[in-house]
Design a protein around this motif. Structure first.
Motif, PDB file in Angstrom:
ATOM      1  N   SER A  33       0.847  -1.196   0.000  1.00  0.00           N
ATOM      2  CA  SER A  33       0.000   0.000   0.000  1.00  0.00           C
ATOM      3  C   SER A  33       0.884   1.248   0.000  1.00  0.00           C
ATOM      4  O   SER A  33       2.023   1.203   0.473  1.00  0.00           O
ATOM      5  N   PRO A  34       0.366   2.327  -0.529  1.00  0.00           N
ATOM      6  CA  PRO A  34       1.179   3.547  -0.576  1.00  0.00           C
ATOM      7  C   PRO A  34       1.534   4.018   0.826  1.00  0.00           C
ATOM      8  O   PRO A  34       0.813   3.700   1.782  1.00  0.00           O
ATOM      9  N   PRO A  35       2.633   4.755   0.979  1.00  0.00           N
ATOM     10  CA  PRO A  35       3.028   5.229   2.320  1.00  0.00           C
ATOM     11  C   PRO A  35       1.877   5.971   3.008  1.00  0.00           C
ATOM     12  O   PRO A  35       1.328   6.932   2.442  1.00  0.00           O
ATOM     13  N   ALA A  36       1.528   5.487   4.208  1.00  0.00           N
ATOM     14  CA  ALA A  36       0.346   6.027   4.900  1.00  0.00           C
ATOM     15  C   ALA A  36       0.479   7.524   5.199  1.00  0.00           C
ATOM     16  O   ALA A  36      -0.497   8.272   5.091  1.00  0.00           O
ATOM     17  N   ILE A  37       1.709   7.942   5.562  1.00  0.00           N
ATOM     18  CA  ILE A  37       1.879   9.373   5.923  1.00  0.00           C
ATOM     19  C   ILE A  37       1.687  10.253   4.686  1.00  0.00           C
ATOM     20  O   ILE A  37       1.099  11.339   4.765  1.00  0.00           O
ATOM     21  N   ALA A  38       2.183   9.740   3.546  1.00  0.00           N
ATOM     22  CA  ALA A  38       2.022  10.520   2.310  1.00  0.00           C
ATOM     23  C   ALA A  38       0.536  10.641   1.959  1.00  0.00           C
ATOM     24  O   ALA A  38       0.081  11.706   1.526  1.00  0.00           O
ATOM     25  N   VAL A  39      -0.220   9.544   2.183  1.00  0.00           N
ATOM     26  CA  VAL A  39      -1.668   9.582   1.917  1.00  0.00           C
ATOM     27  C   VAL A  39      -2.333  10.600   2.851  1.00  0.00           C
ATOM     28  O   VAL A  39      -3.172  11.399   2.431  1.00  0.00           O
ATOM     29  N   LYS A  40      -1.895  10.575   4.118  1.00  0.00           N
ATOM     30  CA  LYS A  40      -2.450  11.527   5.113  1.00  0.00           C
ATOM     31  C   LYS A  40      -2.169  12.970   4.675  1.00  0.00           C
ATOM     32  O   LYS A  40      -3.037  13.840   4.774  1.00  0.00           O
ATOM     33  N   LEU A  41      -0.926  13.183   4.212  1.00  0.00           N
ATOM     34  CA  LEU A  41      -0.528  14.518   3.760  1.00  0.00           C
ATOM     35  C   LEU A  41      -1.458  15.008   2.645  1.00  0.00           C
ATOM     36  O   LEU A  41      -1.913  16.152   2.647  1.00  0.00           O
ATOM     37  N   LEU A  42      -1.758  14.086   1.710  1.00  0.00           N
ATOM     38  CA  LEU A  42      -2.648  14.464   0.602  1.00  0.00           C
ATOM     39  C   LEU A  42      -4.057  14.760   1.107  1.00  0.00           C
ATOM     40  O   LEU A  42      -4.694  15.720   0.683  1.00  0.00           O
ATOM     41  N   HIS A  43      -4.543  13.922   2.043  1.00  0.00           N
ATOM     42  CA  HIS A  43      -5.875  14.162   2.629  1.00  0.00           C
ATOM     43  C   HIS A  43      -5.932  15.538   3.276  1.00  0.00           C
ATOM     44  O   HIS A  43      -6.951  16.205   3.252  1.00  0.00           O
ATOM     45  N   TRP A  44      -4.822  15.909   3.831  1.00  0.00           N
ATOM     46  CA  TRP A  44      -4.704  17.152   4.572  1.00  0.00           C
ATOM     47  C   TRP A  44      -4.707  18.365   3.657  1.00  0.00           C
ATOM     48  O   TRP A  44      -5.332  19.375   3.950  1.00  0.00           O
ATOM     49  N   CYS A  45      -3.978  18.242   2.543  1.00  0.00           N
ATOM     50  CA  CYS A  45      -3.741  19.419   1.694  1.00  0.00           C
ATOM     51  C   CYS A  45      -4.717  19.569   0.528  1.00  0.00           C
ATOM     52  O   CYS A  45      -4.906  20.683   0.042  1.00  0.00           O
ATOM     53  N   LEU A  46      -5.298  18.456   0.071  1.00  0.00           N
ATOM     54  CA  LEU A  46      -6.141  18.564  -1.119  1.00  0.00           C
ATOM     55  C   LEU A  46      -7.567  18.945  -0.750  1.00  0.00           C
ATOM     56  O   LEU A  46      -8.051  18.576   0.322  1.00  0.00           O
ATOM     57  N   PRO A  47      -8.243  19.639  -1.648  1.00  0.00           N
ATOM     58  CA  PRO A  47      -9.662  19.919  -1.393  1.00  0.00           C
ATOM     59  C   PRO A  47     -10.428  18.583  -1.336  1.00  0.00           C
ATOM     60  O   PRO A  47     -10.112  17.668  -2.100  1.00  0.00           O
ATOM     61  N   LYS A  48     -11.406  18.507  -0.448  1.00  0.00           N
ATOM     62  CA  LYS A  48     -12.110  17.237  -0.223  1.00  0.00           C
ATOM     63  C   LYS A  48     -12.668  16.638  -1.512  1.00  0.00           C
ATOM     64  O   LYS A  48     -12.565  15.445  -1.747  1.00  0.00           O
ATOM     65  N   GLN A  49     -13.268  17.523  -2.351  1.00  0.00           N
ATOM     66  CA  GLN A  49     -13.954  16.995  -3.541  1.00  0.00           C
ATOM     67  C   GLN A  49     -12.987  16.395  -4.559  1.00  0.00           C
ATOM     68  O   GLN A  49     -13.361  15.498  -5.317  1.00  0.00           O
ATOM     69  N   SER A  50     -11.710  16.865  -4.569  1.00  0.00           N
ATOM     70  CA  SER A  50     -10.770  16.324  -5.563  1.00  0.00           C
ATOM     71  C   SER A  50      -9.835  15.273  -4.974  1.00  0.00           C
ATOM     72  O   SER A  50      -9.135  14.588  -5.711  1.00  0.00           O
ATOM     73  N   CYS A  51      -9.843  15.129  -3.657  1.00  0.00           N
ATOM     74  CA  CYS A  51      -8.915  14.206  -3.010  1.00  0.00           C
ATOM     75  C   CYS A  51      -9.142  12.758  -3.480  1.00  0.00           C
ATOM     76  O   CYS A  51      -8.187  12.045  -3.764  1.00  0.00           O
TER      77      CYS A  51
END
Lengths: 234, 112
Positions: free
Chosen positions: A10-28
């Motif tokens: 699975s992709p690195p969990a922290i990197a996924v968290k970072l994306l969840h954090w920074c991307l707008p919800k609708q495009s995440c």
């Protein structure tokens, strides 16, 4: 051989968290989907390479959206409202304290030197300043100390200059925000320079400080209002 | 339409051309891979979506959410298509570039 189904790699969990954090919800969702899809393809060739690639994508993509968010008007609007109110309250407290405080009990030993060099803003880092506030408030007899002819005239002309530049020279709200900061703070900074250059005696520092503080006090809210109006108009 | 909107930036052109090449199956990961394979541009997925969002606001592309697959962790795809206005803008940019290239010769040693 490594099992490459989606449960073992699975992709690195922290990197996924970072994306969840920074991307707008609708495009995440679809962006993460795209990244995961390519990650699984890459992981078939090289798992570490795929993880490295995913991190690289997460960081650059987060950077793109963070930059957009910082530049976004919503953030600028929120920052304008919060910072201007906060500054207004702090400047007001400093003026009240400067007008009514009669001792420096509880302040750090070097605070007097800091004060006579004009750096009154350093008071907010002193716990004694906040402790003395109820006392200084109780000493307020009237509000006349908030009115000073010279500061009013100076801030009126600063305001006119700000309106002129807003209407004729400046198109972007970010530039206007920067100009607002300059208009509000430059007199205070110049005041500090003026006090230090002429090495004023303690009793001569007060009027200069009150002039610069009152000037900021008069300007913060009108400047914030004009900036908000500019943001609203786009 | 302002002067700035009349012509497309280089990356906008690349993305629109990738969409036209991919046809109805164009979505973020495919566009990214195509750009990487064809023109050796390894871009962030965020840069592609940011460009696509901008082009969609200008009415040059339209998008719709599609199906999700297990390889995507059950997440949906967002498919893009170039609109008529996007094709017009591409054509305008191509014509402008072609006109500007006429009569231009580059120093062969500089392009190696």
């Amino acid at each position: 051989m490594v099992n490459l189904n989606k449960h073992s790699v699975s992709p690195p969990a922290i990197a996924v968290k970072l994306l969840h954090w920074c991307l707008p919800k609708q495009s995440c969702e679809y962006m993460l989907g795209d990244l995961e899809e390519e990650f699984y393809l890459r992981s078939k060739r090289n798992i570490n390479g795929a993880k490295y690639w995913f991190w690289q994508q997460a960081i650059t993509t987060s950077g793109v959206y963070l930059k957009q968010n910082i530049a976004s008007m919503v953030l600028l609007k929120a920052a304008t409202v919060i910072l201007s109110l906060l500054l207004f309250i702090v400047v007001f407290q400093l003026i009240v304290w400067l007008h009514n405080a009669d001792s420096l009990d509880g302040f750090s030993p070097f605070f007097f030197d800091t004060l006579i060099s004009g750096k009154i803003h350093m008071a907010i880092f002193e716990s004694a300043f906040w402790q003395q506030l109820p006392q200084t408030w109780s000493k307020i007899g009237g509000w006349s100390f908030l009115f000073d002819k010279l500061s009013l005239v100076f801030s009126f002309f600063s305001c006119c200059l700000f309106v002129y530049l807003e209407r004729c020279k400046i198109n972007s709200a970010h530039q206007l925000a920067l100009l607002g900061c300059i208009v509000v703070f430059i007199p205070y900074i110049i005041g500090i320079g003026y006090i230090n250059f002429y090495a004023f005696q303690a009793k001569m520092v007060g009027p200069v400080l009150s002039f610069t503080l009152l000037n900021a006090f008069y300007l913060i809210l009108p400047v914030a209002y004009m900036l908000l109006r500019k943001i609203q108009r786009g | 339409m302002t002067d700035k909107e009349k012509f497309l930036g280089e990356f906008e052109q690349m993305v629109l051309l990738a969409l036209l090449r991919l046809g109805s199956g164009a979505y973020g990961a495919m566009i990214r891979q195509l750009l990487h394979e064809q023109v050796n541009r390894n871009v962030a997925i965020g840069a592609i979506y940011s460009t696509l969002d901008r082009l969609e606001k200008k009415g040059m592309v339209c998008s719709q959410l599609g199906e999700s697959t297990p390889e995507r962790g059950g997440r949906a795809k967002r498919y893009f298509e170039v609109s008529a206005s996007g094709q017009k803008a591409l054509n305008r940019s191509r014509n402008a570039t072609t006109i500007m290239w006429e009569g231009v010769t580059l120093d062969p040693s500089a392009t190696q």
